[in-house]
Write an enzyme that holds these catalytic residues in place. Sequence first.
Site: not given
Length: 440
Positions: A211-213
């Site tokens: 999700t961060d990426l």
Amino acid sequence: MFTIRRFAKLAVVFNNNARQQNLRTKYSSTATTTTITEHTQPNKPYPLDGIRVLDLTRIVAGPYCTMILSDLGADVIKIERPGSGDESRKWGPPFVKNSKDSVYFLANNRNKRSCCIDLKHGADILYDLARKCDVLVENYIPGKLDEYNLGYAHISQVNPAIVYCSITGYGAVGPYAKRPGYDVIAASMGGLLHITGAENGPPSKVGVAVTDLATGLYAHGAIMAALLQRMKTGKGQKIDVNLLSTQVASLINVASNYLNAQKEAKRWGTAHESIVPYEAFKTKNGYLTVGTGSDLQFQALCDYLNIPHIPTDPKFINNAQRVKHRAELISILSDIFIDETSQHWMSLFENAPFPVGPINSIAEVFDDPHIKEIGLVKSLSHPTGGEIKVVGPPVTYSDSSNTARTAPPLLGQHTDEILRDILEYDDAKINDLRTRNIIQ
């Protein structure tokens, strides 16, 4: 008796080898491809050469975004808190040799310069830098930078052409706006953990912070688009990107199933809800993942497995029927795959027209001959740790550079250099700021 058995065994081996060769001939492609790598044209220009980025991000999503920009040639000035810096510097063990920095920090911060400024007391320095920058990226809770007079309203007055990108957990509006956000929380609330894990097991976190990426990638694309628009209008703008919206947008077909067919999702392990077979199978010494996205690919798989009658069975004749009779078909295939090693199957499927690959350990990933051949892993010289290795950019250009060039910086490594070279502060001013603990 021994001679007859040995002859029969040799005949089976010969027939299998002949069948494999016939299959390879039948399904192999004669097309050739040309691979473009960063080595094909030395000294290629960087697409973002001349673009300067003021990076006020920490942890993963923001630093990943700015690292992508830095790989493309942008001058990324990483603003860090004096004394501690980016929190991910402490996310160890393991740590870099002869350094207090974690190897986690290495993953998202190459090609950057570190400048330590106390945001609470150093707004004037940030204004001076903003005047010299094209992009500002930050990932503070909405409103936090406004307290330091560093929000978009203040920065855009200093530089109306700046592209100001805010990365948050939940966005600038809505009931969750003021909440801190982390990848696993957004993945939980956005449905990813609900659909990840064994079919009858508990929800599971994905192995990396996807999700961060994905949020970092969305932010990178949004910044590039805003820079293109600025070329037409001369004006900058504010961009809002957040983890939760990114995660919900990344549900793709799962979201579409619910929104258009009111179909609630479930966990499938490695299997696919809508395509069969499309999952991992246990072999004699590991696991092999096979995907057949069409009836022709399924027929080819069955040819390779020497079960050509299976695709003609009404229960398996098309994907809709295979989904309906999933358990029976997977049982048939599982009984075949378990009898041989992963290496055997990969050798057999070498020229197969369907996607297939082993489930590799991380050691096996970096020992893979393809990964080695394309030179994805890069070695960089670290200021204290000697040679370090990073995974370089996965994208190559025919006429541009996109590379890992310098190791992630030590905390405050470039503070004086940046203030002197970019802002033209003299030594007396720099020493005064350091004496007052505004910079490090």
